[in-house]
Design a protein around this motif. Structure first.
Motif, PDB file in Angstrom:
ATOM      1  N   HIS A 191       0.822  -1.221   0.000  1.00  0.00           N
ATOM      2  CA  HIS A 191       0.000   0.000   0.000  1.00  0.00           C
ATOM      3  C   HIS A 191       0.860   1.278   0.000  1.00  0.00           C
ATOM      4  O   HIS A 191       0.535   2.262  -0.678  1.00  0.00           O
ATOM      5  CB  HIS A 191      -0.903  -0.035   1.239  1.00  0.00           C
ATOM      6  CG  HIS A 191      -1.762   1.174   1.408  1.00  0.00           C
ATOM      7  ND1 HIS A 191      -2.952   1.350   0.743  1.00  0.00           N
ATOM      8  CD2 HIS A 191      -1.602   2.286   2.170  1.00  0.00           C
ATOM      9  CE1 HIS A 191      -3.476   2.513   1.089  1.00  0.00           C
ATOM     10  NE2 HIS A 191      -2.681   3.102   1.953  1.00  0.00           N
ATOM     11  N   HIS A 239       1.024   4.425  -2.748  1.00  0.00           N
ATOM     12  CA  HIS A 239       0.904   5.883  -2.590  1.00  0.00           C
ATOM     13  C   HIS A 239       1.959   6.609  -3.440  1.00  0.00           C
ATOM     14  O   HIS A 239       1.682   7.649  -4.013  1.00  0.00           O
ATOM     15  CB  HIS A 239       1.069   6.277  -1.122  1.00  0.00           C
ATOM     16  CG  HIS A 239      -0.229   6.246  -0.353  1.00  0.00           C
ATOM     17  ND1 HIS A 239      -1.340   6.956  -0.738  1.00  0.00           N
ATOM     18  CD2 HIS A 239      -0.593   5.586   0.781  1.00  0.00           C
ATOM     19  CE1 HIS A 239      -2.328   6.739   0.128  1.00  0.00           C
ATOM     20  NE2 HIS A 239      -1.906   5.906   1.050  1.00  0.00           N
ATOM     21  N   SER A 256       0.426   9.838   5.481  1.00  0.00           N
ATOM     22  CA  SER A 256      -0.960   9.369   5.507  1.00  0.00           C
ATOM     23  C   SER A 256      -1.449   9.286   6.941  1.00  0.00           C
ATOM     24  O   SER A 256      -0.784   9.764   7.869  1.00  0.00           O
ATOM     25  CB  SER A 256      -1.040   8.003   4.828  1.00  0.00           C
ATOM     26  OG  SER A 256      -0.408   7.038   5.633  1.00  0.00           O
ATOM     27  N   ASP A 293      -6.584   7.191  -0.050  1.00  0.00           N
ATOM     28  CA  ASP A 293      -6.571   5.793  -0.510  1.00  0.00           C
ATOM     29  C   ASP A 293      -7.457   5.557  -1.736  1.00  0.00           C
ATOM     30  O   ASP A 293      -8.600   6.020  -1.787  1.00  0.00           O
ATOM     31  CB  ASP A 293      -7.031   4.883   0.633  1.00  0.00           C
ATOM     32  CG  ASP A 293      -5.979   4.809   1.733  1.00  0.00           C
ATOM     33  OD1 ASP A 293      -4.852   5.298   1.508  1.00  0.00           O
ATOM     34  OD2 ASP A 293      -6.285   4.251   2.797  1.00  0.00           O
TER      35      ASP A 293
HETATM   36 ZN    ZN Z   1      -3.041   5.086   2.491  1.00  0.00          ZN
END
Ligand code: ZN
Ligand code: KG4
Length: 337
Positions: free
Chosen positions: A115, A119, A140, A307
């Motif tokens: 993840h 980003h 984040s 996200d």
């Molecule tokens: Zn994230």
């Protein structure tokens, strides 16, 4: 080449169809996000069990919507990419198990994606030609990390937060100010009418010799300030917001520019929800222009900072490591190798 991306690491249920043309430009055919934010706003934060239950409900409709928006059939995709960590275990499992099932049924290759690296790759959507080496700052709700990208797949983590992440600091401080979750965008809005110098909050670790961050001391300082106040009127809320936002921005910019110089990178890439903060984007651009003028800054469009599944599919194009679906498991603790 077309990839279906699936992202469910936190409270979003997202699917996107992304295409790479012959000039290696990445184009979004669809980008669907369903969020259970409304539920979490009521509880002041994410309740993992509730988030996962919502994701089970939304997952298939979101994937169907992604195909319908892209006007294509599942047979025409070349691969599936899915976030396998880091994140909430229940949430990750929904995406990973759905992706594994679809890969098996549709006989498509499956690409597991980190993840955090996703980003970073939000910057590669819409065909940016990014010069390497690059420095990525991921900011984040769960992470604050500085990473040097020598090339695709060649990453060196150089520092990160020791306690709260930058987004987490916005959210927790917002809670002290009785704002709804997630508080980052609300603090940004309130800050527009406030004075950033009104409360001289600490800039934790701003002068430390490394590239680590710490934001929990800032949260404590705000807590102590609010404790002494009789009431939080709108002027005070604006001043608190502006002062908190400035403290966070100052630390992020100072460390980022220091890393640019030390690692002699050619570009800066932002990623993560806090990168949607316009004041942060503007101040980083201004400081870079004056202090390190030859460095290019890349920032994803705001909807691609928070996200989404498009960034997961985009990452899979550049780090195309297909793995047998039987060997993929959700990993909530995944970090940089
Ligand atoms: Zn994230
Ligand atoms: O990247 P993201 O959607 O989820 C994680 O991977 O954590 O980031 C969400 C975080 C939240 O903490 C939210 O408050 C923060 O990003 N955020 C912002 C802004 N928009 C989202 N923080 C400051 N200013 C914003 N405009």
């Amino acid at each position: 080449m077309r990839i279906l991306g699936i992202e469910t690491s936190c409270d979003e249920t997202a699917a996107a169809i992304v295409e790479r043309d012959s000039h290696s430009r990445i184009k979004l055919l669809s980008n669907v996000i369903s969020t259970s934010m409304g539920l979490h706003a009521k509880t002041g934060g994410i309740i993992p069990e509730q988030a996962a239950r919502q994701q089970i409900k939304y997952m298939l409709p979101v994937i169907n919507q992604a195909f319908s928006d892209a006007h294509i059939q599942p047979e025409t995709i070349d691969a599936i990419a899915v976030t396998y960590g880091p994140g909430l275990i229940g949430s990750l499992l929904v995406g990973v198990e759905t992706a594994k099932t679809l890969a098996y049924c549709w006989k498509k290759p499956l690409i597991p994606v980190n993840h955090l690296i996703g980003h970073i790759y939000a910057n590669f959507i819409h065909g940016h030609d990014i010069p390497f080496p690059a420095l990525a700052l991921i900011v984040s709700g769960g992470h604050t990390d500085l990473v040097v990208l020598k090339d695709h797949g060649k990453l060196d983590w150089i520092g990160g937060t020791r306690d709260d992440a930058a987004g987490e600091a916005f959210d927790k401080i917002g809670r002290l100010m009785r704002l709804r979750y997630p508080a980052g965008p609300l603090i940004e809005r309130l800050a527009k009418k406030g004075d950033p110098k009104m409360f001289p909050f600490p800039r934790p670790m701003i002068g430390s010799g490394d590239f680590d961050f710490s934001f929990s001391g800032l949260k404590t300082a705000v807590f102590n300030e609010i404790k002494m106040m009789k009431q939080l009127d709108s002027k005070t809320m604006a001043n608190l917001s502006a002062s908190v936002q400035q403290a966070i921005i100052d630390v992020l910019i100072k460390k980022t520019l220091k890393a640019v110089k030390k690692y002699n990178v050619k570009s800066i890439l932002l990623g993560g929800g806090v990168a949607a903060n316009q004041k942060f984007r503007d101040e980083l651009a201004l400081n870079t222009k004056y202090l390190i003028p030859n460095t290019e800054i890349f920032v994803p469009q705001k909807s691609l900072c928070t996200d989404n599944a498009a960034m997961i599919a985009a990452s899979a194009f550049f780090n195309n490591k297909e793995v047998d679906w039987r060997k993929i498991t959700a990993n909530p603790e995944l970090y940089f190798d």
